[in-house]
Design a protein around this motif. Structure first.
Motif, PDB file in Angstrom:
ATOM      1  N   PHE A 170       0.839  -1.192   0.000  1.00 23.65           N
ATOM      2  CA  PHE A 170       0.000   0.000   0.000  1.00 23.65           C
ATOM      3  C   PHE A 170       0.878   1.247   0.000  1.00 23.65           C
ATOM      4  N   ARG A 171       0.464   2.247  -0.760  1.00 23.23           N
ATOM      5  CA  ARG A 171       1.179   3.518  -0.811  1.00 23.23           C
ATOM      6  C   ARG A 171       0.363   4.556  -0.052  1.00 23.23           C
ATOM      7  N   SER A 172       0.917   5.082   1.017  1.00 21.37           N
ATOM      8  CA  SER A 172       0.232   6.110   1.782  1.00 21.37           C
ATOM      9  C   SER A 172       1.260   6.980   2.476  1.00 21.37           C
ATOM     10  N   THR A 173       1.103   8.298   2.353  1.00 20.33           N
ATOM     11  CA  THR A 173       2.013   9.206   3.038  1.00 20.33           C
ATOM     12  C   THR A 173       1.561   9.474   4.467  1.00 20.33           C
ATOM     13  N   SER A 174       0.300   9.143   4.771  1.00 23.79           N
ATOM     14  CA  SER A 174      -0.227   9.316   6.133  1.00 23.79           C
ATOM     15  C   SER A 174      -0.900   8.018   6.552  1.00 23.79           C
ATOM     16  N   PRO A 175      -0.120   6.959   6.767  1.00 26.19           N
ATOM     17  CA  PRO A 175      -0.729   5.659   7.059  1.00 26.19           C
ATOM     18  C   PRO A 175      -1.411   5.636   8.420  1.00 26.19           C
ATOM     19  N   TYR A 176      -2.471   4.864   8.494  1.00 27.11           N
ATOM     20  CA  TYR A 176      -3.149   4.564   9.761  1.00 27.11           C
ATOM     21  C   TYR A 176      -3.105   3.050   9.878  1.00 27.11           C
ATOM     22  N   LEU A 177      -2.024   2.547  10.480  1.00 29.49           N
ATOM     23  CA  LEU A 177      -1.693   1.132  10.355  1.00 29.49           C
ATOM     24  C   LEU A 177      -2.685   0.215  11.038  1.00 29.49           C
ATOM     25  N   ARG A 178      -3.215   0.621  12.179  1.00 29.19           N
ATOM     26  CA  ARG A 178      -4.158  -0.268  12.840  1.00 29.19           C
ATOM     27  C   ARG A 178      -5.413  -0.469  11.978  1.00 29.19           C
ATOM     28  N   GLY A 179      -5.817   0.582  11.249  1.00 28.24           N
ATOM     29  CA  GLY A 179      -6.951   0.443  10.342  1.00 28.24           C
ATOM     30  C   GLY A 179      -6.591  -0.369   9.114  1.00 28.24           C
ATOM     31  N   LEU A 180      -5.395  -0.135   8.581  1.00 28.90           N
ATOM     32  CA  LEU A 180      -4.956  -0.862   7.395  1.00 28.90           C
ATOM     33  C   LEU A 180      -4.840  -2.351   7.678  1.00 28.90           C
ATOM     34  N   ILE A 181      -4.253  -2.705   8.817  1.00 30.91           N
ATOM     35  CA  ILE A 181      -4.093  -4.117   9.176  1.00 30.91           C
ATOM     36  C   ILE A 181      -5.449  -4.767   9.422  1.00 30.91           C
ATOM     37  N   ALA A 182      -6.370  -4.035  10.061  1.00 32.99           N
ATOM     38  CA  ALA A 182      -7.716  -4.581  10.268  1.00 32.99           C
ATOM     39  C   ALA A 182      -8.429  -4.794   8.941  1.00 32.99           C
ATOM     40  N   GLU A 183      -8.194  -3.875   7.999  1.00 30.89           N
ATOM     41  CA  GLU A 183      -8.848  -3.934   6.694  1.00 30.89           C
ATOM     42  C   GLU A 183      -8.377  -5.127   5.871  1.00 30.89           C
ATOM     43  N   LEU A 184      -7.144  -5.596   6.111  1.00 32.51           N
ATOM     44  CA  LEU A 184      -6.598  -6.696   5.314  1.00 32.51           C
ATOM     45  C   LEU A 184      -7.343  -8.000   5.535  1.00 32.51           C
ATOM     46  N   GLY A 185      -8.013  -8.103   6.677  1.00 33.38           N
ATOM     47  CA  GLY A 185      -8.687  -9.355   6.971  1.00 33.38           C
ATOM     48  C   GLY A 185      -7.762 -10.316   7.713  1.00 33.38           C
ATOM     49  N   PHE A 186      -7.627 -11.525   7.213  1.00 37.52           N
ATOM     50  CA  PHE A 186      -6.870 -12.586   7.874  1.00 37.52           C
ATOM     51  C   PHE A 186      -7.507 -12.912   9.228  1.00 37.52           C
ATOM     52  N   LYS A 187      -6.923 -13.839   9.928  1.00 36.75           N
ATOM     53  CA  LYS A 187      -7.473 -14.295  11.203  1.00 36.75           C
ATOM     54  C   LYS A 187      -6.871 -13.452  12.323  1.00 36.75           C
ATOM     55  N   GLN A 188      -7.723 -12.726  13.050  1.00 44.16           N
ATOM     56  CA  GLN A 188      -7.249 -11.776  14.061  1.00 44.16           C
ATOM     57  C   GLN A 188      -7.955 -12.013  15.389  1.00 44.16           C
ATOM     58  N   ILE A 189      -7.250 -11.690  16.471  1.00 47.73           N
ATOM     59  CA  ILE A 189      -7.811 -11.863  17.813  1.00 47.73           C
ATOM     60  C   ILE A 189      -7.194 -10.830  18.749  1.00 47.73           C
ATOM     61  N   GLY A 190      -7.959 -10.395  19.732  1.00 49.00           N
ATOM     62  CA  GLY A 190      -7.487  -9.429  20.708  1.00 49.00           C
ATOM     63  C   GLY A 190      -7.224 -10.073  22.063  1.00 49.00           C
ATOM     64  N   VAL A 191      -6.280  -9.499  22.797  1.00 42.67           N
ATOM     65  CA  VAL A 191      -5.938  -9.950  24.152  1.00 42.67           C
ATOM     66  C   VAL A 191      -6.047  -8.748  25.086  1.00 42.67           C
ATOM     67  N   ALA A 192      -6.892  -8.861  26.104  1.00 43.97           N
ATOM     68  CA  ALA A 192      -7.109  -7.744  27.025  1.00 43.97           C
ATOM     69  C   ALA A 192      -5.950  -7.624  28.012  1.00 43.97           C
ATOM     70  N   TYR A 193      -5.593  -6.387  28.332  1.00 43.28           N
ATOM     71  CA  TYR A 193      -4.555  -6.120  29.331  1.00 43.28           C
ATOM     72  C   TYR A 193      -4.716  -4.702  29.859  1.00 43.28           C
ATOM     73  N   GLU A 194      -4.130  -4.426  31.007  1.00 44.64           N
ATOM     74  CA  GLU A 194      -4.144  -3.082  31.573  1.00 44.64           C
ATOM     75  C   GLU A 194      -2.863  -2.362  31.211  1.00 44.64           C
ATOM     76  N   ARG A 195      -2.991  -1.189  30.636  1.00 46.68           N
ATOM     77  CA  ARG A 195      -1.820  -0.420  30.218  1.00 46.68           C
ATOM     78  C   ARG A 195      -1.224   0.297  31.420  1.00 46.68           C
ATOM     79  N   SER A 196       0.081   0.174  31.582  1.00 51.71           N
ATOM     80  CA  SER A 196       0.762   0.792  32.715  1.00 51.71           C
ATOM     81  C   SER A 196       1.018   2.267  32.449  1.00 51.71           C
ATOM     82  N   ALA A 197       1.349   2.986  33.514  1.00 50.05           N
ATOM     83  CA  ALA A 197       1.722   4.389  33.376  1.00 50.05           C
ATOM     84  C   ALA A 197       3.169   4.484  32.921  1.00 50.05           C
ATOM     85  N   ARG A 198       3.499   5.543  32.215  1.00 53.83           N
ATOM     86  CA  ARG A 198       4.882   5.782  31.792  1.00 53.83           C
ATOM     87  C   ARG A 198       5.730   6.014  33.045  1.00 53.83           C
ATOM     88  N   THR A 199       6.865   5.330  33.119  1.00 54.31           N
ATOM     89  CA  THR A 199       7.717   5.428  34.302  1.00 54.31           C
ATOM     90  C   THR A 199       8.812   6.478  34.155  1.00 54.31           C
TER      91      THR A 199
END
Length: 314
Positions: A170-199
């Motif tokens: 894909f050619r894009s000067t302003s990519p939005y990768l999480r959307g692009l990867i979701a758009e591709l399809g394939f077999k995808q799954i999410g894993v829940a976690y708690e994001r830590s604070a920056r140390t």
């Protein structure tokens, strides 16, 4: 092989801790996979590049590219993807808010047949305003995108080599990768976690950058704004025709009605403002077409560590 992709910008305070945890993780998973650590430096002005140079001298698994200027977070990730060699790539930020140890769970899911394993943030250590803005943004993008995009999922993910090869087409000067990867399809799954604070250090992703990233998500993966402009224009035209008929009939029955100077001004100002909004929407799409036609490189490498010149793909 698993490639750990890490974009960095002025992260000198976090690099020692990050490298230590990645090294420990590689030893713990040594019986399952090899690893490489690929960094892209967005032209940091602190000691980030010097520290990466030290890591690369003592550890051949560390590979890094320093850009000639800051090209933005998403393009930095894309350039990183282009220089990974692994069978799968783990994308992670340098601030350790996303735990690299979660790779073990991601790895098992990947081996079981999933092409994309992404983290879902159940809790974020951020202010109420930023959290609310992110939730609204994720909801809007998910609703208007032509393909579903996981909510509360950032760029922390493990992707198969097939995904990396597909993204580079894909050619894009302003990519939005999480959307692009979701758009591709394939077999995808999410894993829940708690994001830590920056140390350590400070976030490089302020409110303005969050908004710009959200706009990229909207304009890169949806034509709904253009359709809204069309539908709104037709609706306003119909309302104008009905309004004209109404006033013509009203004038027949009440010929002494005063002229509505104020209402005319309001309508004129509303029309100008609405047309400006529509032109702005068109301008966003035209800007992206213009930048695409310029065919500028994703980034320009200033220096590289443990990467030969003939390997550079920018």
């Amino acid at each position: 092989m698993i490639s750990i992709s890490v974009p960095v910008l002025n992260e000198a305070d976090n690099l020692d801790a990050l490298y230590a945890r990645l090294d420990q993780l590689s030893m713990r998973m040594a019986d399952r996979c090899e690893m490489e650590f690929v960094f892209t430096d967005n032209h940091s002005d602190d000691r980030t590049w010097e520290m990466l140079s030290v890591f690369a001298q003592r550890d051949p698994r560390v590979r890094a590219i320093r850009f000639s200027k800051n090209v933005g977070f998403q393009r930095s990730i894309l350039a990183n993807y282009m220089h990974t060699r692994g069978d799968a790539v783990l994308q992670i930020d340098a601030d350790l808010q996303d735990p690299p140890e979660l790779l073990e769970q991601f790895f098992d899911l990947w081996r079981s047949g999933y092409h994309v394993v992404y983290g879902i943030r159940t809790k974020r250590q951020e202010g109420a305003l930023m959290n609310a803005l992110r939730k609204v943004g994720y909801w809007v993008i998910d609703k208007i995108a032509e393909h579903p995009i996981p909510r509360d999922a950032g760029d922390f993910r493990l992707v198969d080599r097939k995904i990396i090869d597909s993204v580079q087409k894909f050619r894009s000067t302003s990519p939005y990768l999480r959307g692009l990867i979701a758009e591709l399809g394939f077999k995808q799954i999410g894993v829940a976690y708690e994001r830590s604070a920056r140390t350590a250090g400070s976030s490089k992703f302020n409110l303005g950058q969050v908004i710009r990233l959200g706009l990229s998500g909207v304009f890169n993966h949806s034509v709904v704004p253009l359709r809204i402009a069309t539908y709104a224009g037709v609706t306003l035209l119909a309302v104008s025709v009905l309004g004209a008929l109404y006033y013509m009939i009203l004038r027949l029955f009440h010929p002494d009605l005063p002229r509505g100077l104020a209402s005319i001004h309001i309508l004129v100002l509303f029309g100008i403002g609405f047309q400006s909004l529509l032109l702005g929407i068109l301008g966003e799409y035209l800007r992206r077409i213009y930048l695409l036609l310029r065919a500028e490189p994703t980034a320009i490498a200033e220096q590289a560590l443990n990467i030969d010149d003939d390997e550079l793909k920018l």
